[in-house]
Design a protein around this motif. Structure first.
Motif, mmCIF file in Angstrom:
data_model
loop_
_atom_site.group_PDB
_atom_site.id
_atom_site.type_symbol
_atom_site.label_atom_id
_atom_site.label_comp_id
_atom_site.label_asym_id
_atom_site.label_seq_id
_atom_site.Cartn_x
_atom_site.Cartn_y
_atom_site.Cartn_z
ATOM 1 N N GLY A 146 84.037 -58.364 -30.769
ATOM 2 C CA GLY A 146 82.699 -58.300 -31.319
ATOM 3 C C GLY A 146 81.655 -58.715 -30.304
ATOM 4 O O GLY A 146 80.601 -58.089 -30.195
ATOM 5 N N ASP A 147 81.942 -59.793 -29.559
ATOM 6 C CA ASP A 147 80.980 -60.243 -28.546
ATOM 7 C C ASP A 147 80.772 -59.169 -27.488
ATOM 8 O O ASP A 147 79.655 -58.935 -27.033
ATOM 9 N N GLY A 148 81.860 -58.505 -27.105
ATOM 10 C CA GLY A 148 81.768 -57.445 -26.104
ATOM 11 C C GLY A 148 80.958 -56.271 -26.599
ATOM 12 O O GLY A 148 80.136 -55.709 -25.860
ATOM 13 N N LEU A 149 81.181 -55.889 -27.856
ATOM 14 C CA LEU A 149 80.439 -54.754 -28.416
ATOM 15 C C LEU A 149 78.949 -55.062 -28.513
ATOM 16 O O LEU A 149 78.111 -54.199 -28.242
ATOM 17 N N LEU A 150 78.624 -56.290 -28.908
ATOM 18 C CA LEU A 150 77.211 -56.653 -29.000
ATOM 19 C C LEU A 150 76.566 -56.596 -27.614
ATOM 20 O O LEU A 150 75.470 -56.055 -27.453
ATOM 21 N N THR A 151 77.255 -57.106 -26.614
ATOM 22 C CA THR A 151 76.726 -57.068 -25.253
ATOM 23 C C THR A 151 76.574 -55.625 -24.779
ATOM 24 O O THR A 151 75.567 -55.267 -24.152
ATOM 25 N N ASP A 152 77.555 -54.785 -25.097
ATOM 26 C CA ASP A 152 77.468 -53.365 -24.730
ATOM 27 C C ASP A 152 76.264 -52.691 -25.377
ATOM 28 O O ASP A 152 75.660 -51.790 -24.788
ATOM 29 N N ALA A 153 75.910 -53.119 -26.590
ATOM 30 C CA ALA A 153 74.746 -52.537 -27.265
ATOM 31 C C ALA A 153 73.481 -52.751 -26.436
ATOM 32 O O ALA A 153 72.656 -51.847 -26.306
ATOM 33 N N PHE A 154 73.330 -53.940 -25.874
ATOM 34 C CA PHE A 154 72.154 -54.202 -25.043
ATOM 35 C C PHE A 154 72.165 -53.343 -23.783
ATOM 36 O O PHE A 154 71.129 -52.867 -23.340
ATOM 37 N N LEU A 155 73.339 -53.134 -23.217
ATOM 38 C CA LEU A 155 73.454 -52.275 -22.041
ATOM 39 C C LEU A 155 72.997 -50.859 -22.374
ATOM 40 O O LEU A 155 72.210 -50.252 -21.639
ATOM 41 N N LEU A 156 73.475 -50.332 -23.494
ATOM 42 C CA LEU A 156 73.086 -48.983 -23.903
ATOM 43 C C LEU A 156 71.597 -48.891 -24.202
ATOM 44 O O LEU A 156 70.930 -47.939 -23.785
ATOM 45 N N LEU A 157 71.054 -49.868 -24.919
ATOM 46 C CA LEU A 157 69.632 -49.830 -25.263
ATOM 47 C C LEU A 157 68.745 -49.921 -24.024
ATOM 48 O O LEU A 157 67.669 -49.319 -23.989
ATOM 49 N N SER A 158 69.190 -50.658 -23.033
ATOM 50 C CA SER A 158 68.355 -50.818 -21.831
ATOM 51 C C SER A 158 68.147 -49.497 -21.098
ATOM 52 O O SER A 158 67.195 -49.362 -20.327
ATOM 53 N N ALA A 159 69.011 -48.521 -21.359
ATOM 54 C CA ALA A 159 68.887 -47.211 -20.712
ATOM 55 C C ALA A 159 68.261 -46.160 -21.629
ATOM 56 O O ALA A 159 68.229 -44.980 -21.282
ATOM 57 N N ALA A 160 67.744 -46.577 -22.770
ATOM 58 C CA ALA A 160 67.157 -45.627 -23.721
ATOM 59 C C ALA A 160 65.954 -44.924 -23.111
ATOM 60 O O ALA A 160 65.163 -45.534 -22.384
ATOM 61 N N PRO A 161 65.791 -43.627 -23.408
ATOM 62 C CA PRO A 161 64.675 -42.882 -22.822
ATOM 63 C C PRO A 161 63.312 -43.259 -23.403
ATOM 64 O O PRO A 161 62.291 -43.039 -22.755
ATOM 65 N N HIS A 162 63.288 -43.813 -24.625
ATOM 66 C CA HIS A 162 62.020 -44.200 -25.255
ATOM 67 C C HIS A 162 62.096 -45.652 -25.711
ATOM 68 O O HIS A 162 63.065 -46.051 -26.348
ATOM 69 N N ASN A 163 61.093 -46.408 -25.401
ATOM 70 C CA ASN A 163 60.933 -47.758 -25.943
ATOM 71 C C ASN A 163 62.127 -48.675 -25.689
ATOM 72 O O ASN A 163 62.496 -49.466 -26.550
ATOM 73 N N ALA A 164 62.740 -48.606 -24.525
ATOM 74 C CA ALA A 164 63.947 -49.386 -24.245
ATOM 75 C C ALA A 164 63.715 -50.885 -24.442
ATOM 76 O O ALA A 164 64.518 -51.558 -25.106
#
Length: 176
Positions: free
Chosen positions: A1-19
């Motif tokens: 769970g901790d890994g998945l939550l951290t991965d979520a931030f990684l993915l969001l940081s690369a979002a094309p809009h409003n990262a």
């Protein structure tokens, strides 16, 4: 769970809009002011008289804050207007509340064990719940009212909200 939550931030940081806004939204929802804090409040309320506990505050921070984040993140991904984001925020809050109260209901009425946490778990852990505070019918009414409030919050967003409306209504009809 901790890994998945951290991965979520990684993915969001690369979002094309409003990262940055998306990262901030998820961090606020998951952290001590959100889900983690709500879970702590829930644990600290065990054994207390439900009439003395601010159940809505617990539910708003616990599961509810993640529902808000998920709806707002979708809006941010779509570059939604501030007005649309406000509607999505209200929708997510009321949906999360309805979902959590219905979870209290299922703990009492789920005789099949489909709910996943085991029938009567809340009672065994002396949890402060809506069912203990308002009775089964009162809790059902609060959950259903919140689901309809979620649907109403979508009206300003236009006609393309059928799936979200159906999800809100399903949240208080589900059997697990």
């Amino acid at each position: 769970g901790d890994g998945l939550l951290t991965d979520a931030f990684l993915l969001l940081s690369a979002a094309p809009h409003n990262a940055l806004r998306q990262v901030r939204e998820l961090a606020a929802a998951a952290g001590s002011a959100g889900m983690v804090g709500g879970q702590m409040d829930d644990i600290q309320a065990e054994g207390l008289d439900p009439a003395t506990v601010d159940l809505e505050a617990i539910h708003r921070r616990k599961t509810g804050r993640l529902f808000v984040a998920s709806t707002v993140l979708g809006g941010l991904c779509a570059n939604a207007s501030d007005k649309a984001l406000a509607g999505l925020r209200t929708y997510g809050a009321r949906l999360g509340f309805a979902f959590q109260v219905w979870d209290d209901v299922l703990d009492v009425i789920d005789t099949t064990g489909k709910g996943g946490k085991g029938v009567g778990r809340d009672e065994r852990h002396d949890k402060a719940t809506y069912v203990r505070r308002y009775g089964l019918d009162g809790a059902k009414k609060r959950a259903r009212d919140a689901a309809e409030e979620a649907v109403a919050a979508l009206k300003p967003l236009g006609r393309r909200t059928g799936v979200l409306s159906a999800l809100a209504r399903y949240s208080v009809e589900r059997d697990r």
